[in-house]
Motif scaffolding. Structure first.
Motif, short mmCIF file in Angstrom:
data_model
loop_
_atom_site.label_atom_id
_atom_site.label_comp_id
_atom_site.label_asym_id
_atom_site.label_seq_id
_atom_site.Cartn_x
_atom_site.Cartn_y
_atom_site.Cartn_z
N ARG A 137 0.82 -1.21 0.00
CA ARG A 137 0.00 0.00 0.00
C ARG A 137 0.85 1.26 0.00
O ARG A 137 0.50 2.27 -0.62
CB ARG A 137 -0.93 -0.03 1.22
N SER A 138 1.99 1.21 0.69
CA SER A 138 2.84 2.40 0.77
C SER A 138 3.36 2.82 -0.60
O SER A 138 3.66 4.00 -0.81
CB SER A 138 4.01 2.13 1.71
N GLU A 139 3.46 1.87 -1.53
CA GLU A 139 3.94 2.19 -2.88
C GLU A 139 2.93 3.02 -3.66
O GLU A 139 3.26 3.65 -4.66
CB GLU A 139 4.26 0.90 -3.64
N PHE A 140 1.66 3.00 -3.21
CA PHE A 140 0.61 3.76 -3.90
C PHE A 140 0.27 5.05 -3.17
O PHE A 140 -0.37 5.93 -3.75
CB PHE A 140 -0.66 2.91 -4.00
N ALA A 141 0.68 5.16 -1.91
CA ALA A 141 0.21 6.25 -1.06
C ALA A 141 0.53 7.63 -1.61
O ALA A 141 -0.28 8.55 -1.50
CB ALA A 141 0.79 6.10 0.34
N ALA A 142 1.70 7.81 -2.21
CA ALA A 142 2.11 9.13 -2.67
C ALA A 142 1.89 9.33 -4.17
O ALA A 142 2.31 10.35 -4.72
CB ALA A 142 3.59 9.36 -2.33
N ASP A 143 1.23 8.38 -4.82
CA ASP A 143 1.03 8.51 -6.27
C ASP A 143 0.08 9.68 -6.56
O ASP A 143 -0.98 9.80 -5.94
CB ASP A 143 0.43 7.20 -6.83
N PRO A 144 0.46 10.57 -7.49
CA PRO A 144 -0.36 11.76 -7.75
C PRO A 144 -1.67 11.47 -8.50
O PRO A 144 -2.59 12.30 -8.48
CB PRO A 144 0.56 12.64 -8.61
N ILE A 145 -1.77 10.32 -9.14
CA ILE A 145 -2.95 9.99 -9.94
C ILE A 145 -3.80 8.91 -9.28
O ILE A 145 -5.03 9.05 -9.18
CB ILE A 145 -2.55 9.53 -11.36
N ILE A 146 -3.17 7.86 -8.83
CA ILE A 146 -3.89 6.73 -8.23
C ILE A 146 -4.25 7.06 -6.79
O ILE A 146 -3.38 7.36 -5.97
CB ILE A 146 -3.04 5.45 -8.30
N LYS A 147 -5.53 7.02 -6.49
CA LYS A 147 -6.03 7.32 -5.15
C LYS A 147 -6.68 6.07 -4.57
O LYS A 147 -7.64 5.54 -5.14
CB LYS A 147 -7.05 8.47 -5.19
N LEU A 148 -6.15 5.59 -3.45
CA LEU A 148 -6.69 4.39 -2.82
C LEU A 148 -7.93 4.74 -2.01
O LEU A 148 -7.97 5.75 -1.30
CB LEU A 148 -5.65 3.76 -1.91
N ILE A 149 -8.93 3.89 -2.10
CA ILE A 149 -10.15 4.08 -1.32
C ILE A 149 -10.48 2.77 -0.62
O ILE A 149 -10.08 1.69 -1.06
CB ILE A 149 -11.34 4.53 -2.20
N GLU A 150 -11.20 2.88 0.46
CA GLU A 150 -11.59 1.71 1.25
C GLU A 150 -13.02 1.88 1.71
O GLU A 150 -13.49 3.00 1.93
CB GLU A 150 -10.67 1.57 2.48
#
Length: 248
Positions: A137-150
């Motif tokens: 998850r940490s690899e996606f946390a700072a991505d400017p385009i991909i936003k994780l939702i739960e």
């Protein structure tokens, strides 16, 4: 894609029309049909046996009514109008779909990252429960385009959702430890090693699409391999799925 869809609608409407006409001819008395050189002709037969051409279909599939006063021909006109309406409605739906705006390159892509499934060997090797999931998850946390939702709004830290929104993409990872053969850097000979394998199924909701990615390597380099794995997943989401997602 639009051309193929138009062809599909044309095939459906043609088939519907042919079915309607066939049913009318089969259920109506006093009619005779004949096929000649790929052309179908339907005749109205009176009580004296005299035939009047009422309807014909050419080799190109186009149909022409020759006896507009015949009940069969009148029903055919109604059938043609019905099929025409069906075609118009289908074309309207295609046009509406074509007008649906797509997301812009800088717009966010909302991703549901499912907790990874660990095989028994990986579960035993995991020093802290949930560490592998948090690393991915940490690899996606700072991505400017991909936003994780739960769906779970009570999570915190790296597990806390960035934003609550509808899901564009779902990512389902799996992590395993397996015995494999590699090349010993010192001797240059094949040697048995313990490999870590990261896999993911990436599913786009609209339009429907599924992709699979994997990354593997020596278990002692798990962190490095997880980064390469996450990079693959993000590349699929941004480059293959992103351009086709409708705008929010």
């Amino acid at each position: 894609m639009a051309v193929e869809a138009h062809r599909f609608i044309h095939m459906i409407t043609s088939a519907c029309f042919a079915t309607v006409v066939f049913t009318m001819v089969a259920c109506s008395g006093g009619y005779h049909s004949a096929n000649l050189n790929g052309e179908k002709k339907v005749y109205r037969v009176d009580e004296h046996g005299a035939k009047t051409l009422g309807y014909e279909t050419g080799q190109n599939g186009n149909s022409t009514i020759r006896d507009a006063d015949a009940p069969m021909a009148q029903r055919s006109v109604a059938a043609q109008e019905m099929v025409g309406q069906l075609s118009a409605n289908g074309a309207g739906q295609l046009e509406q779909l074509g007008r649906t705006p797509k997301r812009q390159p800088s717009d966010p892509i909302y991703v549901s990252l499912v907790p990874p499934v660990l095989d028994p060997q990986m579960e035993k090797a995991e020093r802290t429960k949930g560490a592998v999931a948090e690393q991915i998850r940490s690899e996606f946390a700072a991505d400017p385009i991909i936003k994780l939702i739960e769906e779970n709004r009570n999570q915190s830290g790296l597990m806390k959702p960035h934003v609550l929104a509808s899901v564009d993409v779902e990512v389902s990872p799996k992590v395993s430890l397996k015995e494999a053969y590699g090349i010993d850097r010192k001797t240059g000979k094949p040697t048995k090693m313990l490999a870590v394998v990261f896999e993911a199924t990436i599913t786009s909701q609209v339009p429907p699409a599924t992709y699979n990615v994997s990354e593997s390597g020596h278990a002692l380099r798990t962190l490095e391999i997880s980064k390469r794995f996450a990079s693959q997943v993000k590349q699929v989401i941004r480059e293959k799925i992103g351009p086709t997602i409708p705008a929010h």
